[in-house]
Design an enzyme around this catalytic site. Sequence first.
Site, PDB file in Angstrom:
ATOM      1  CD  GLU A  46      24.518  60.487  86.150  1.00  0.00           C
ATOM      2  OE1 GLU A  46      24.824  61.770  86.178  1.00  0.00           O
ATOM      3  OE2 GLU A  46      23.714  60.059  87.041  1.00  0.00           O
TER       4      GLU A  46
ATOM      5  CE  LYS B 288      17.435  63.116  85.712  1.00  0.00           C
ATOM      6  NZ  LYS B 288      17.949  62.189  86.707  1.00  0.00           N
TER       7      LYS B 288
ATOM      8  CE  LYS C 183      14.886  67.326  87.518  1.00  0.00           C
ATOM      9  NZ  LYS C 183      15.674  67.035  88.846  1.00  0.00           N
TER      10      LYS C 183
ATOM     11  CG  PHE D 234      25.891  64.399  79.572  1.00  0.00           C
ATOM     12  CD1 PHE D 234      26.012  65.621  80.022  1.00  0.00           C
ATOM     13  CD2 PHE D 234      25.560  63.267  80.421  1.00  0.00           C
ATOM     14  CE1 PHE D 234      25.919  66.007  81.560  1.00  0.00           C
ATOM     15  CE2 PHE D 234      25.627  63.581  81.985  1.00  0.00           C
ATOM     16  CZ  PHE D 234      25.591  64.845  82.386  1.00  0.00           C
TER      17      PHE D 234
HETATM   18  P1  AMP Z   1      19.084  66.833  88.578  1.00  0.00           P
HETATM   19  O1  AMP Z   1      20.168  66.771  89.215  1.00  0.00           O
HETATM   20  O2  AMP Z   1      17.633  66.482  89.318  1.00  0.00           O
HETATM   21  O3  AMP Z   1      18.912  68.280  88.035  1.00  0.00           O
HETATM   22  O4  AMP Z   1      18.870  66.152  87.050  1.00  0.00           O
HETATM   23  C1  AMP Z   1      19.807  66.083  86.152  1.00  0.00           C
HETATM   24  C2  AMP Z   1      20.866  64.913  86.572  1.00  0.00           C
HETATM   25  O5  AMP Z   1      20.706  63.745  85.847  1.00  0.00           O
HETATM   26  C3  AMP Z   1      22.423  65.217  86.427  1.00  0.00           C
HETATM   27  O6  AMP Z   1      22.883  65.891  87.480  1.00  0.00           O
HETATM   28  C4  AMP Z   1      23.123  64.132  86.057  1.00  0.00           C
HETATM   29  O7  AMP Z   1      23.583  63.447  87.286  1.00  0.00           O
HETATM   30  C5  AMP Z   1      21.906  62.970  85.424  1.00  0.00           C
HETATM   31  N1  AMP Z   1      21.831  62.663  84.088  1.00  0.00           N
HETATM   32  C6  AMP Z   1      21.876  61.472  83.764  1.00  0.00           C
HETATM   33  N2  AMP Z   1      21.974  61.313  82.429  1.00  0.00           N
HETATM   34  C7  AMP Z   1      22.104  62.574  82.014  1.00  0.00           C
HETATM   35  C8  AMP Z   1      22.127  63.481  80.685  1.00  0.00           C
HETATM   36  N3  AMP Z   1      22.110  62.625  79.494  1.00  0.00           N
HETATM   37  N4  AMP Z   1      22.389  64.552  80.539  1.00  0.00           N
HETATM   38  C9  AMP Z   1      22.346  65.354  81.508  1.00  0.00           C
HETATM   39  N5  AMP Z   1      22.137  64.793  82.959  1.00  0.00           N
HETATM   40  C10 AMP Z   1      22.020  63.609  83.055  1.00  0.00           C
END
Ligand code: AMP
Length: 596
Positions: free
Chosen positions: A303, A250, A426, A343
Site C-alpha cells: 500500500e 490497514k 478486514k 505486505f
Molecule cells: P478491500 O479493497 O476492501 O478488499 O480491502 C483491502 C484493501 O486494503 C487492499 O486492497 C489494500 O489496498 C488495503 N490495505 C491496506 N493495508 C493492507 C494490508 N496490511 N494488507 C492488505 N491490504 C491492505
Amino acid sequence: MKFSDLSVYLEKLENTSSRNAMTEILASIFQRASREEIDKISYLLLGELLPAYKGLEFNIAEKIMTQALALAFDQSPAYITKKYKSAGDLGNVAHELAQQQKNKKAKNFSVNYLYDALLEIAAESGEGSQERKIKKMAELLSNLDARSVKFVVRMPLGKMRLGFSEATILDALSVANKGDKSARPLIERAYNVTADIGAITKKIKMGGLAMLKKIETNPGVPVRPSLAERLPGAVETIKKAGPLVGVEKKLDGFRTQLHAWKEGGQKRIALFSRNLENTTLMFPEITASARKLKTDNIILDGETIGYNAKTGKFAAFQETVQRKRKYEIEEFAKKIPLHIFVFDILHLNGRSLLNLPFRKRRAILEKVIPVQGIGALMLARQTETASPALIEKELGKSVEAGLEGLVVKNLEAPYQAGSRGFHWIKLKATTAALEKLRSGQARGKNQLLDTIDCVIMGGYRGRGKRAGFGVGGLLLGIRGPEDKYYTVSRLGTGLSDEQFREANKRVEKLKAPEMPKSYVADKEIAPDIWARPALVVEILADEITLSPRHTAGRHGSNTRGYSLRFPRLVRFRDDKNPEDATTVEEIKKMYKAQKK
Ligand code: AMP
C-alpha cells in the site's frame, strides 16, 4: 478474419442482453479466429488495443472524432455535432453517414490491418499529433462499411456498449474449447496470475487449454490482487483464519504492485494500481527506491501512502490522493512524499511464490526488505497472535492513529490472486467511528461493517439550489448475478456542493442514450440521465434495509431488494473498476451480520 465479419458479431453482441447469448457469440468468435489475430480480437472486444496495464490510450476525445468524421464524410463539424446531439452516439451518426455513401465501395480490411492502423493512430504523439490522428482516422473511416464504421468510431471513445466484461470472455473461452463452462476455473486462474486476456486467448489457440497450466507469474505483467473479506469482530476472525493469525494495520492509500525485471540488459520497474493501471510514472520516489532492491526479478504487493518517517505518522487519504495526478508530479512528490508498505511477495528470481503459505512468503519478504526499509520501500509491520483481545487492542490503536482498521491474515494461506476470501479479513472501526474520523462529527451508533462500493448508474436533475449543479441526485448500484448491475439506493443528501459539481461533471462524461443493457432497474426510479458503468463511489450508510423498489437481491420469491439507509458519499474510487464494486452476495452477508 475480415473486420467486416467481426463487426457482424459485434452487432449481434450489441443487440442482446442475454448473458448466455453473449457467451455463445463470443465463443463463436474465438473458434473462428486464427492464432495470428485472436489476441488482437480479444483486446478489440474489450474496446482496447493492448492489455489495460500497458497504459496505451487512444487520446481521441469526441471533439477529435467529430472532426475526423467531418473530414471522412465531407461534412462540417457543426453538422456532425448537431447529428450527435440528437442521436446521442457518434457511432450511430457515423453509421448513418456511411450508409448514405452507397456508391462508394468499402475496402474489406482484415482485422489485423485495422488493428495495426488503430495502433498507429493511438501511438501518434507530440507536436501536430492531433491533426495526424484526425487525418489518419478520417482516411480509415472513409474506407469502411457502415457497420464497421460504427464500432471503429465507438472504440477510441470507450463507448463500445457491448455490455460484457472479462468474466464473460472467460466463460466464452471455456465454451469455445470445451463446449461448456467447466474450464472456467482453469482459465480464470491463468487470468488472475497474468492479467492479459490476449496472451491467454493466444496460448489456448496455440496449444489448447493444457497450455494454461504452465502460466506463471511474470514480472512486468500484473497479477490480479488478492482481496479481503469482512467480519464483525476479533473472535470470528480467529475462528475463520486462525488459531494463529498475522495482524497488520490497514493503511488507507493506494494498493500498489511493484514489479522489477530485466529487459534488454536493463533493470525495469513498473507499478500497478488495484485495477491494474500502470502508475509507474506517478510515483518516482518509489521507482527510484525499487532500483536499489538487490534483485531484478521480483513482484511485491503493498500500500502506497504519505508517511512521515521522523514522526511515524501516516497521512490521511485526502492528502495521499493528491499524488494521483498526471501533471506536476515532481513538485507534488516533494510536497507529499510517499512510501510503499510492502505486505506480500508474489514472485522472486524466476519463481512464483503464490502457492507458498503466507508464513513462508513473509519470511522471504523479510529477507528482501529489512526492517529499516530501502528508501521509500518499507516492510509492513506484522504481529502474530492467537488472542482476540490483542486484535481488539490493535484495532483501537490503529483507529486512534487515524487509520481504517486492520487486515488480519491467515498464515497458512496461499496468495489468492483475484479473489476475495477469508485468507485476509478486514476489521474496520464501526462506521460511526469512521465517520468521526473522516469528518470530525459523529452520526450516531450503527452496525455496518464497512463502506460499500457502488457504481453510479445515473443522475437525477437537481431542483432548487442544486439545479445549478446539473445533477442533484445519483442512482447507485452494486454488482450481481450475470455480470449485471442492480439498484441499491439513491444518493441525494450527503454530498457537498463541491461533490455535486464533481458528480455532475463525471455523469455528463458517462452519459448513455438509454439504460445500459447491463443494468437491472425499475422504471419508477429511472434517472434523468443514464451513465455507463464506469464510476465507483465509496458509500457510508447507517444500515442495510429491505425495499421493494430496488433490484439488488430481489429475485424469485424475494419481492424486496436491499437498500441503504442514510447513504453518504465518502469518496470517488477511481482506483476501482465497476467490476470491483460490492456484490449482492456481499451485501447479503453484511445484512445478515448486522441483524446479529
Ligand atoms: P478491500 O479493497 O476492501 O478488499 O480491502 C483491502 C484493501 O486494503 C487492499 O486492497 C489494500 O489496498 C488495503 N490495505 C491496506 N493495508 C493492507 C494490508 N496490511 N494488507 C492488505 N491490504 C491492505
